[in-house]
Design a protein around this motif. Sequence first.
Motif, PDB file in Angstrom:
ATOM      1  N   ALA A 186      54.740  13.891  47.350  1.00  0.00           N
ATOM      2  CA  ALA A 186      53.789  12.893  46.861  1.00  0.00           C
ATOM      3  C   ALA A 186      53.327  13.211  45.439  1.00  0.00           C
ATOM      4  CB  ALA A 186      52.594  12.810  47.810  1.00  0.00           C
ATOM      5  N   ILE A 187      53.123  14.496  45.142  1.00  0.00           N
ATOM      6  CA  ILE A 187      52.698  14.871  43.792  1.00  0.00           C
ATOM      7  C   ILE A 187      53.763  14.515  42.764  1.00  0.00           C
ATOM      8  CG2 ILE A 187      52.240  16.842  42.271  1.00  0.00           C
ATOM      9  CD1 ILE A 187      50.696  18.118  44.564  1.00  0.00           C
ATOM     10  N   VAL A 188      55.025  14.902  43.029  1.00  0.00           N
ATOM     11  CA  VAL A 188      56.064  14.628  42.029  1.00  0.00           C
ATOM     12  C   VAL A 188      56.299  13.127  41.870  1.00  0.00           C
ATOM     13  CG1 VAL A 188      57.195  16.839  42.481  1.00  0.00           C
ATOM     14  CG2 VAL A 188      58.009  14.788  43.663  1.00  0.00           C
ATOM     15  N   THR A 189      55.998  12.351  42.890  1.00  0.00           N
ATOM     16  CA  THR A 189      56.177  10.901  42.811  1.00  0.00           C
ATOM     17  C   THR A 189      55.122  10.243  41.935  1.00  0.00           C
ATOM     18  OG1 THR A 189      57.212  10.832  45.002  1.00  0.00           O
ATOM     19  CG2 THR A 189      56.273   8.773  44.179  1.00  0.00           C
ATOM     20  N   LEU A 190      53.901  10.735  41.981  1.00  0.00           N
ATOM     21  CA  LEU A 190      52.801  10.050  41.298  1.00  0.00           C
ATOM     22  C   LEU A 190      52.331  10.711  40.010  1.00  0.00           C
ATOM     23  CD1 LEU A 190      50.351   8.869  44.124  1.00  0.00           C
ATOM     24  CD2 LEU A 190      51.944   7.498  42.781  1.00  0.00           C
ATOM     25  N   TRP A 191      52.602  12.001  39.813  1.00  0.00           N
ATOM     26  CA  TRP A 191      51.935  12.716  38.733  1.00  0.00           C
ATOM     27  C   TRP A 191      52.909  13.380  37.769  1.00  0.00           C
ATOM     28  CZ3 TRP A 191      46.747  12.338  38.042  1.00  0.00           C
ATOM     29  CH2 TRP A 191      46.011  11.832  39.108  1.00  0.00           C
ATOM     30  N   ASP A 192      52.522  13.352  36.482  1.00  0.00           N
ATOM     31  CA  ASP A 192      53.142  14.157  35.431  1.00  0.00           C
ATOM     32  C   ASP A 192      52.183  15.280  35.076  1.00  0.00           C
ATOM     33  OD1 ASP A 192      55.577  12.839  35.018  1.00  0.00           O
ATOM     34  OD2 ASP A 192      54.650  11.349  33.701  1.00  0.00           O
ATOM     35  N   MET A 193      52.722  16.401  34.664  1.00  0.00           N
ATOM     36  CA  MET A 193      51.866  17.476  34.152  1.00  0.00           C
ATOM     37  C   MET A 193      52.630  18.289  33.126  1.00  0.00           C
ATOM     38  SD  MET A 193      51.639  20.135  37.395  1.00  0.00           S
ATOM     39  CE  MET A 193      51.268  18.892  38.638  1.00  0.00           C
ATOM     40  N   GLU A 194      51.884  18.951  32.262  1.00  0.00           N
ATOM     41  CA  GLU A 194      52.466  19.782  31.201  1.00  0.00           C
ATOM     42  C   GLU A 194      51.494  20.904  30.882  1.00  0.00           C
ATOM     43  OE1 GLU A 194      51.139  17.423  27.216  1.00  0.00           O
ATOM     44  OE2 GLU A 194      52.513  16.355  28.583  1.00  0.00           O
ATOM     45  N   PRO A 195      51.976  22.018  30.334  1.00  0.00           N
ATOM     46  CA  PRO A 195      51.073  23.116  29.984  1.00  0.00           C
ATOM     47  C   PRO A 195      50.000  22.660  29.002  1.00  0.00           C
ATOM     48  CG  PRO A 195      53.353  23.850  29.931  1.00  0.00           C
ATOM     49  CD  PRO A 195      53.392  22.358  30.082  1.00  0.00           C
ATOM     50  N   ALA A 196      48.778  23.084  29.246  1.00  0.00           N
ATOM     51  CA  ALA A 196      47.656  22.629  28.420  1.00  0.00           C
ATOM     52  C   ALA A 196      47.730  23.146  26.992  1.00  0.00           C
ATOM     53  CB  ALA A 196      46.340  23.063  29.060  1.00  0.00           C
ATOM     54  N   ASP A 197      48.409  24.276  26.776  1.00  0.00           N
ATOM     55  CA  ASP A 197      48.461  24.844  25.422  1.00  0.00           C
ATOM     56  C   ASP A 197      49.591  24.247  24.583  1.00  0.00           C
ATOM     57  OD1 ASP A 197      50.697  25.977  26.588  1.00  0.00           O
ATOM     58  OD2 ASP A 197      50.001  28.054  26.431  1.00  0.00           O
ATOM     59  N   GLY A 198      50.351  23.306  25.155  1.00  0.00           N
ATOM     60  CA  GLY A 198      51.430  22.665  24.424  1.00  0.00           C
ATOM     61  C   GLY A 198      52.697  23.489  24.324  1.00  0.00           C
ATOM     62  N   ALA A 199      52.688  24.705  24.875  1.00  0.00           N
ATOM     63  CA  ALA A 199      53.870  25.569  24.826  1.00  0.00           C
ATOM     64  C   ALA A 199      54.825  25.219  25.966  1.00  0.00           C
ATOM     65  CB  ALA A 199      53.441  27.029  24.911  1.00  0.00           C
ATOM     66  N   ALA A 200      55.943  25.920  26.003  1.00  0.00           N
ATOM     67  CA  ALA A 200      56.902  25.703  27.087  1.00  0.00           C
ATOM     68  C   ALA A 200      56.318  26.215  28.401  1.00  0.00           C
ATOM     69  CB  ALA A 200      58.207  26.439  26.766  1.00  0.00           C
ATOM     70  N   ILE A 203      54.844  23.826  43.475  1.00  0.00           N
ATOM     71  CA  ILE A 203      54.713  22.810  42.420  1.00  0.00           C
ATOM     72  C   ILE A 203      54.955  23.430  41.053  1.00  0.00           C
ATOM     73  CG2 ILE A 203      53.075  21.279  41.272  1.00  0.00           C
ATOM     74  CD1 ILE A 203      54.208  20.188  43.877  1.00  0.00           C
ATOM     75  N   GLY A 204      54.469  24.639  40.844  1.00  0.00           N
ATOM     76  CA  GLY A 204      54.698  25.302  39.562  1.00  0.00           C
ATOM     77  C   GLY A 204      56.174  25.487  39.264  1.00  0.00           C
ATOM     78  N   TYR A 205      56.928  25.930  40.255  1.00  0.00           N
ATOM     79  CA  TYR A 205      58.373  26.107  40.057  1.00  0.00           C
ATOM     80  C   TYR A 205      59.087  24.768  39.859  1.00  0.00           C
ATOM     81  CZ  TYR A 205      58.385  31.107  41.166  1.00  0.00           C
ATOM     82  OH  TYR A 205      58.192  32.462  41.141  1.00  0.00           O
ATOM     83  N   VAL A 206      58.689  23.753  40.602  1.00  0.00           N
ATOM     84  CA  VAL A 206      59.353  22.447  40.475  1.00  0.00           C
ATOM     85  C   VAL A 206      59.175  21.874  39.076  1.00  0.00           C
ATOM     86  CG1 VAL A 206      59.262  20.032  41.231  1.00  0.00           C
ATOM     87  CG2 VAL A 206      59.292  21.866  42.930  1.00  0.00           C
ATOM     88  N   TYR A 207      57.975  21.942  38.528  1.00  0.00           N
ATOM     89  CA  TYR A 207      57.714  21.358  37.213  1.00  0.00           C
ATOM     90  C   TYR A 207      58.220  22.244  36.075  1.00  0.00           C
ATOM     91  CZ  TYR A 207      54.947  17.399  38.844  1.00  0.00           C
ATOM     92  OH  TYR A 207      54.546  16.207  39.436  1.00  0.00           O
ATOM     93  N   SER A 208      58.300  23.541  36.285  1.00  0.00           N
ATOM     94  CA  SER A 208      58.674  24.445  35.183  1.00  0.00           C
ATOM     95  C   SER A 208      60.167  24.721  35.111  1.00  0.00           C
ATOM     96  CB  SER A 208      57.927  25.783  35.318  1.00  0.00           C
ATOM     97  OG  SER A 208      58.324  26.474  36.494  1.00  0.00           O
ATOM     98  N   THR A 209      60.935  24.384  36.140  1.00  0.00           N
ATOM     99  CA  THR A 209      62.379  24.633  36.150  1.00  0.00           C
ATOM    100  C   THR A 209      63.106  23.457  35.511  1.00  0.00           C
ATOM    101  OG1 THR A 209      62.168  25.938  38.180  1.00  0.00           O
ATOM    102  CG2 THR A 209      64.379  25.142  37.601  1.00  0.00           C
ATOM    103  N   PRO A 210      63.828  23.670  34.426  1.00  0.00           N
ATOM    104  CA  PRO A 210      64.467  22.552  33.723  1.00  0.00           C
ATOM    105  C   PRO A 210      65.340  21.697  34.645  1.00  0.00           C
ATOM    106  CG  PRO A 210      64.615  24.550  32.404  1.00  0.00           C
ATOM    107  CD  PRO A 210      64.064  24.958  33.736  1.00  0.00           C
ATOM    108  N   GLY A 211      65.116  20.391  34.605  1.00  0.00           N
ATOM    109  CA  GLY A 211      65.924  19.434  35.353  1.00  0.00           C
ATOM    110  C   GLY A 211      65.552  19.262  36.809  1.00  0.00           C
ATOM    111  N   LEU A 212      64.789  20.195  37.358  1.00  0.00           N
ATOM    112  CA  LEU A 212      64.516  20.140  38.800  1.00  0.00           C
ATOM    113  C   LEU A 212      63.596  18.981  39.172  1.00  0.00           C
ATOM    114  CD1 LEU A 212      64.839  21.346  41.604  1.00  0.00           C
ATOM    115  CD2 LEU A 212      62.967  22.939  41.080  1.00  0.00           C
ATOM    116  N   LEU A 213      62.588  18.719  38.368  1.00  0.00           N
ATOM    117  CA  LEU A 213      61.644  17.649  38.685  1.00  0.00           C
ATOM    118  C   LEU A 213      62.353  16.307  38.812  1.00  0.00           C
ATOM    119  CD1 LEU A 213      58.743  16.621  39.091  1.00  0.00           C
ATOM    120  CD2 LEU A 213      58.546  16.468  36.589  1.00  0.00           C
ATOM    121  N   ASP A 214      63.201  15.987  37.852  1.00  0.00           N
ATOM    122  CA  ASP A 214      63.918  14.707  37.908  1.00  0.00           C
ATOM    123  C   ASP A 214      64.828  14.630  39.134  1.00  0.00           C
ATOM    124  OD1 ASP A 214      62.714  13.811  35.607  1.00  0.00           O
ATOM    125  OD2 ASP A 214      64.364  14.413  34.284  1.00  0.00           O
TER     126      ASP A 214
END
Length: 545
Positions: A501-515, A344-355
């Motif tokens: 299921a996670i990528v379908t239902l949830w958004d997430m972002e770094p808590a510190d607001g950084a990349a 999940i970390g790689y999916v959300y952090s890799t540009p364009g992959l989540l979409d």
Amino acid sequence: MNATTEAAATQLGLVARASSHPYATALLVLIASALLLNAVSRKASKQVNLPAWVPIEIALTSVLVASGGLGLRLCSMLRRRTGALFGVTSKHSILLDIKGQDRFFAAPSSSLSGHMRDWTMTTRVFGMDATDELFDKANASSKGLYVAVERLFVNDAASTAAILRADVPGKIARLATFSPDAKLQKWELSAQRRIIDDKAVEVSLAKLLRDFGACIAIPLLYGQDFVDRYETILSDLWSFDNDAFPLLIIGVPKWAPIKGLREGVAARSRMHKELEGLYRRITQYQNGEPVDFDADMSDVSAVALERNKVYIEHGYSVHHRGQSDLGIFWAQNGNTQPLLFWFIGYVYSTPGLLDSIRKEVAPYVQLAAANPGDEPEITSYDPAGLSRDCPLLKSALFETFRLTSEPTSIRYLNRPLTLHAGGHTHDLKAGTWLSAPHAVAQYDPELYPDPTKFDPARFIEEDESGRRIARYGKLKPWGLGTGICKGRTFAEKEILAIGAAIVTLWDMEPADGAAWKMPGTIPGTGVKKPTEDMRVILRKRSWAA
């Protein structure tokens, strides 16, 4: 989910971890003392155990060979053999030739056995009493015990059916609790939840997903009552995994004055007790007797029921059934659940992959709202389709395996064998050990260009019809030969199902607001651990809110 899965057979990088500890010198002295004590106190026995120094030798060799240059030259100078075989003693050889591994490890178990390795893990790490009587029972019962596991966790249809029974969509919808008045779910307890507002929370992602995966998997094996009744099941599992396993496998005695080890061994004892109680209830249930606590046994898996019959057939006490089953309990969770975080970390952090993955999985994870204005829910869910028709999702998982898993195959030679590898012929003697640390090849630039980069499409190929599919290729995350991980099919399907299921239902972002930035890694018990957890803000997808 072999009780001693290939991925957990060694602790790659263990020495590197120990050397960074502030008490490294004392720890290494303790390890050396333990090895000496084991050597001088060994009693005559029919039992053959993996030498405690073997995991250390594998770790050192892997690190030095992977580093190239001086490290590789040093290993080559010290080894007893040539070509693709490394190792400084005649008792243990390390095979680093990926071309020769598949063929050699396909040898029958009568020649190349994992039983001695499994027994070592069962006693030294998982705490089974190391008696000759139990050794004979383990040898006689091993086939029956693992056949039960394979029927559910290797069989494709059975694994898919198990995922469907787990109600992944319903539980994913409740992944995080937003109300300060609501009781936290078991998987949230260690995630250090901080409520931001009624639609967003901040959590520690690795702990949240690790425990969520365990809460999906464990009931499929032992039933929901076991999870509900055992209040500290998750903290005990991870205390043992993090603090006891790495030291026990290299022979550090359980009484050593190391706080984490003592706590991990205490957690192991509690798991033994709870599993013993479970198998007592299973026996009562199978005999038509009143069940302790009037526990609900209706969803205990056929795996556990069949294993209990095998245990009884071979004369295991309920106490020893609990000890024996800790291996399968740990193996079901020890590597798979940490991998879920990395995936999940790689999916959300890799540009364009989540979409891209959201688009790919949409036909197999469909949403609908019961009424206008209601929050959409997953109404159609196809785990088989995710595995069959989502090559990017699957390739991204394989790439996660490549970067974070640390698998090693270990075998004991029951008879002399000839090995052809690296352009050389080697005659290996009976009574010696052979290992193949697959993680070394996972960063080989000749096999994987730009090997430190996460490339989600790396494992996608076209089949004969031109259809895009994801294939493992030379990747060996589950080991090799007859000792290959018994739970590989279920583990793969579990991560794909939960991830989709996670990528379908949830958004997430770094808590510190950084990349987005993935954490560093340290060696684990088969899968690397993050140097620090990832704090993220978790909320339902904006269009589903």
